[in-house]
Design a protein around this motif. Structure first.
Motif, PDB file in Angstrom:
ATOM      1  N   PHE A 351       0.705  -1.372  -0.212  1.00 34.09           N
ATOM      2  CA  PHE A 351       0.195   0.166  -0.383  1.00 34.09           C
ATOM      3  C   PHE A 351       0.993   1.024   0.719  1.00 34.09           C
ATOM      4  N   ASP A 352       0.246   2.314  -0.628  1.00 36.77           N
ATOM      5  CA  ASP A 352       1.636   3.553  -0.849  1.00 36.77           C
ATOM      6  C   ASP A 352       0.735   5.004   0.295  1.00 36.77           C
ATOM      7  N   GLU A 353      -0.738   4.399   0.514  1.00 40.10           N
ATOM      8  CA  GLU A 353      -1.638   5.433   2.028  1.00 40.10           C
ATOM      9  C   GLU A 353      -2.680   4.138   2.186  1.00 40.10           C
ATOM     10  N   VAL A 354      -2.482   4.382   3.498  1.00 34.83           N
ATOM     11  CA  VAL A 354      -3.352   3.522   4.586  1.00 34.83           C
ATOM     12  C   VAL A 354      -4.421   5.072   5.803  1.00 34.83           C
ATOM     13  N   ASP A 355      -5.108   4.617   5.913  1.00 34.03           N
ATOM     14  CA  ASP A 355      -6.399   5.467   6.920  1.00 34.03           C
ATOM     15  C   ASP A 355      -6.920   4.389   8.064  1.00 34.03           C
ATOM     16  N   PHE A 356      -6.199   4.777   8.880  1.00 37.28           N
ATOM     17  CA  PHE A 356      -6.418   3.849  10.072  1.00 37.28           C
ATOM     18  C   PHE A 356      -7.752   4.529  10.614  1.00 37.28           C
ATOM     19  N   VAL A 357      -8.752   3.666  10.644  1.00 38.35           N
ATOM     20  CA  VAL A 357     -10.076   3.813  10.869  1.00 38.35           C
ATOM     21  C   VAL A 357     -10.140   3.403  12.546  1.00 38.35           C
ATOM     22  N   PHE A 358     -10.319   4.294  13.687  1.00 37.89           N
ATOM     23  CA  PHE A 358      -9.442   3.834  14.438  1.00 37.89           C
ATOM     24  C   PHE A 358     -10.439   4.453  16.548  1.00 37.89           C
ATOM     25  N   GLY A 359     -10.234   3.308  16.873  1.00 36.64           N
ATOM     26  CA  GLY A 359     -10.793   3.923  18.533  1.00 36.64           C
ATOM     27  C   GLY A 359     -10.379   3.010  19.395  1.00 36.64           C
ATOM     28  N   VAL A 360     -10.479   3.249  20.921  1.00 36.28           N
ATOM     29  CA  VAL A 360      -9.734   1.941  21.268  1.00 36.28           C
ATOM     30  C   VAL A 360     -10.894   2.574  22.825  1.00 36.28           C
ATOM     31  N   LEU A 361     -10.303   1.768  23.753  1.00 42.35           N
ATOM     32  CA  LEU A 361     -11.014   1.799  24.910  1.00 42.35           C
ATOM     33  C   LEU A 361     -10.397   2.689  26.233  1.00 42.35           C
ATOM     34  N   ALA A 362     -11.017   3.427  26.996  1.00 41.04           N
ATOM     35  CA  ALA A 362     -10.817   4.132  27.677  1.00 41.04           C
ATOM     36  C   ALA A 362      -9.305   4.348  28.592  1.00 41.04           C
ATOM     37  N   ASP A 363      -9.380   2.112  28.986  1.00 40.17           N
ATOM     38  CA  ASP A 363      -8.237   2.398  29.509  1.00 40.17           C
ATOM     39  C   ASP A 363      -6.979   1.663  28.284  1.00 40.17           C
ATOM     40  N   LYS A 364      -7.152   1.954  27.860  1.00 40.48           N
ATOM     41  CA  LYS A 364      -5.855   1.767  26.985  1.00 40.48           C
ATOM     42  C   LYS A 364      -4.527   2.302  26.809  1.00 40.48           C
ATOM     43  N   ASP A 365      -3.595   2.275  26.223  1.00 39.33           N
ATOM     44  CA  ASP A 365      -2.560   3.204  25.705  1.00 39.33           C
ATOM     45  C   ASP A 365      -2.704   3.349  24.332  1.00 39.33           C
ATOM     46  N   ALA A 366      -3.434   4.564  24.684  1.00 35.88           N
ATOM     47  CA  ALA A 366      -3.664   5.246  22.861  1.00 35.88           C
ATOM     48  C   ALA A 366      -2.333   5.755  22.488  1.00 35.88           C
TER      49      ALA A 366
END
Length: 458
Positions: A351-366
């Motif tokens: 891939f030349d370019e990537v879009d990260f669709v990103f979500g985390v839980l509150a206790d994670k190391d974002a």
């Protein structure tokens, strides 16, 4: 008593869904209780279903589910009928309990729940009288899984720890093989703030005179496992010494791996999974099965390894769920998992370019996750899973923007809208892709959306 003949498919699904509703009404698995007595009391009342078959017990920080699935697949290829408990689920909770390679049927899970419910009620009442909380979601689920495995029945149980090890409800079982995937920082509020503390909690699954199989570990974690093995008079086999990945080569649909096991070598084995980390998970799985079947002294037949690894699947882990544009889901939810994702994107994809669709839980190391993903130069579409534990979108977007710059970040409250935006961007140019990551819950929701909309169909 409910008879199987009373169920048609729709009624069975409704009954299974009702089981899940009853489970989630309890204290959630994100808030486990550090105790074993309630689970032990319940299985004792049920006649010890956790002792109905030998157990391979698995813990670690990353790779537990993938390794568990490979072990289960190798056992089936060896002619055994395994039961498998993994967590969390991606789309439906019946995925967590598998019998001989298939998710447990709606009918079976509903029937077993009905049979164990009176005993769960007894323990709930005893706990209430003692001023303690009733059985939690994961405690009740663990009991249900043991009952399902005994009912099936199965020849061996592959048991993935929910969180930690020592006080995890699965630890009422005595694993004759204890398996450790890589140990790193995660769930620090529950397990400890250092790798040493986390490893100590996880080492609690090692029972007297057990056989221990471990992936490569940080020095601090390895020292803990060595001490625990010595104290329990258990044997310890560690990747890189007792067994190892000799080679991993990119191949169509995955990779070809060559592995030195405990009892022999296995050359050019097709593994339909992406990432060097999956090759290492495969090495751990082979060593675990060699240990279970032949005490580490009997080489597995080549056709067993080819069949077992060739049939291995790890849903939600570097899995393509859409094409034109490509949409990949990966359940990386901590920096260690993100490292494996980034390495695999570089090695296995173009891939030349990537879009990260990103979500985390509150206790994670974002911040830690974003710092790793940012090395790709990718952009981020920030969203959230449908969980009360999810981090607020605006808050997370601000965190991401502070690390990568506001020009690389957009946000959407709804995952379906985030996916639509990311896919529209990816469709504008060749060799662009969408990668959904940061949360197992987010990945499961994305998989459901992709299936509903037919993104993976030709």
């Amino acid at each position: 008593m409910t008879d199987a003949s009373d169920f048609d498919d729709a009624a069975a699904r409704d009954a299974a869904d009702a089981v899940y509703e009853a489970l989630i009404a309890r204290v959630g698995e994100g808030s486990p209780r550090p105790r074993l007595a309630p689970t032990r009391r319940t299985v004792e009342l049920l006649g010890d279903p956790h002792r109905a078959a030998p157990v391979i017990h698995i813990t670690g920080t990353n790779g537990k589910t993938s390794t568990s699935r490979m072990i289960e697949s190798l056992l089936r290829a060896s002619g055994l009928r395994p039961g498998l408990l993994t967590s969390p689920h991606l789309e439906r909770f019946t995925e967590r309990i598998r019998i001989d390679g298939e998710s447990i049927s709606d009918e079976a899970v509903a029937r077993n729940w009905e049979e164990i419910l009176p005993f769960i009620a007894i323990v709930d009442a005893e706990l209430e009288d003692a001023g303690e909380e009733a059985l939690t979601f994961f405690e009740a689920l663990t009991v249900l899984a043991f009952a399902c495995f005994a009912d099936a029945p199965v020849d061996v149980v592959v048991l993935e720890v929910g969180m930690g090890g020592e006080w995890d409800s699965t630890n009422v079982a005595d694993g004759q093989v204890a398996v450790f995937t890589p140990i790193d920082l995660d769930h620090q509020a529950r397990l400890g703030t250092t790798i040493t503390e986390i490893a100590r909690t996880k080492s609690g699954i090692i029972k007297p005179a057990a056989s221990v199989v471990s992936a490569k570990q940080p020095d601090a974690a390895l020292a803990v496992l060595e001490d625990a093995a010595e104290l329990t008079e258990s044997t310890l086999a560690v990747e890189g010494d007792a067994f190892d990945v000799l080679e991993s080569r990119v191949a169509v649909g995955g990779q070809l791996v060559s592995i030195r096991g405990l009892a022999g070598e296995y050359r050019d084995i097709p593994l339909p999974l992406f990432g060097r980390h999956q090759a290492e998970n495969a090495a751990v799985a082979i060593a675990a099965v060699e240990t279970f079947i032949g005490s580490g002294r009997l080489r597995l037949a080549t056709e067993v390894v080819e069949g077992g690894l060739g049939a291995a699947a790890s849903p939600g882990r570097l899995q393509a769920v859409g094409s034109e544009p490509v949409v990949i889901v990966d359940a990386a939810h901590n920096p260690h998992g993100a490292e494996a994702l980034v390495a695999a994107l570089d090695e296995y994809f173009d891939f030349d370019e990537v879009d990260f669709v990103f979500g985390v839980l509150a206790d994670k190391d974002a911040v830690g996750i974003v710092d790793v993903l940012a090395r790709t130069g990718g952009r981020f579409t920030v969203t959230r899973p449908e969980s009360e534990r999810a981090r607020d979108v605006a808050e997370l977007a601000a965190i991401v923007a502070a690390r990568v710059g506001a020009d690389r970040v957009q946000q959407s409250e709804r995952l379906d809208d985030a996916l639509d935006d990311a896919r529209a961007w990816a469709a504008e140019a060749p060799k662009r892709a969408v990668v959904v990551t940061g949360s197992i819950a987010l990945v499961g929701e994305a998989m459901s959306i992709a299936a509903d909309r037919g993104w993976g169909r030709a």
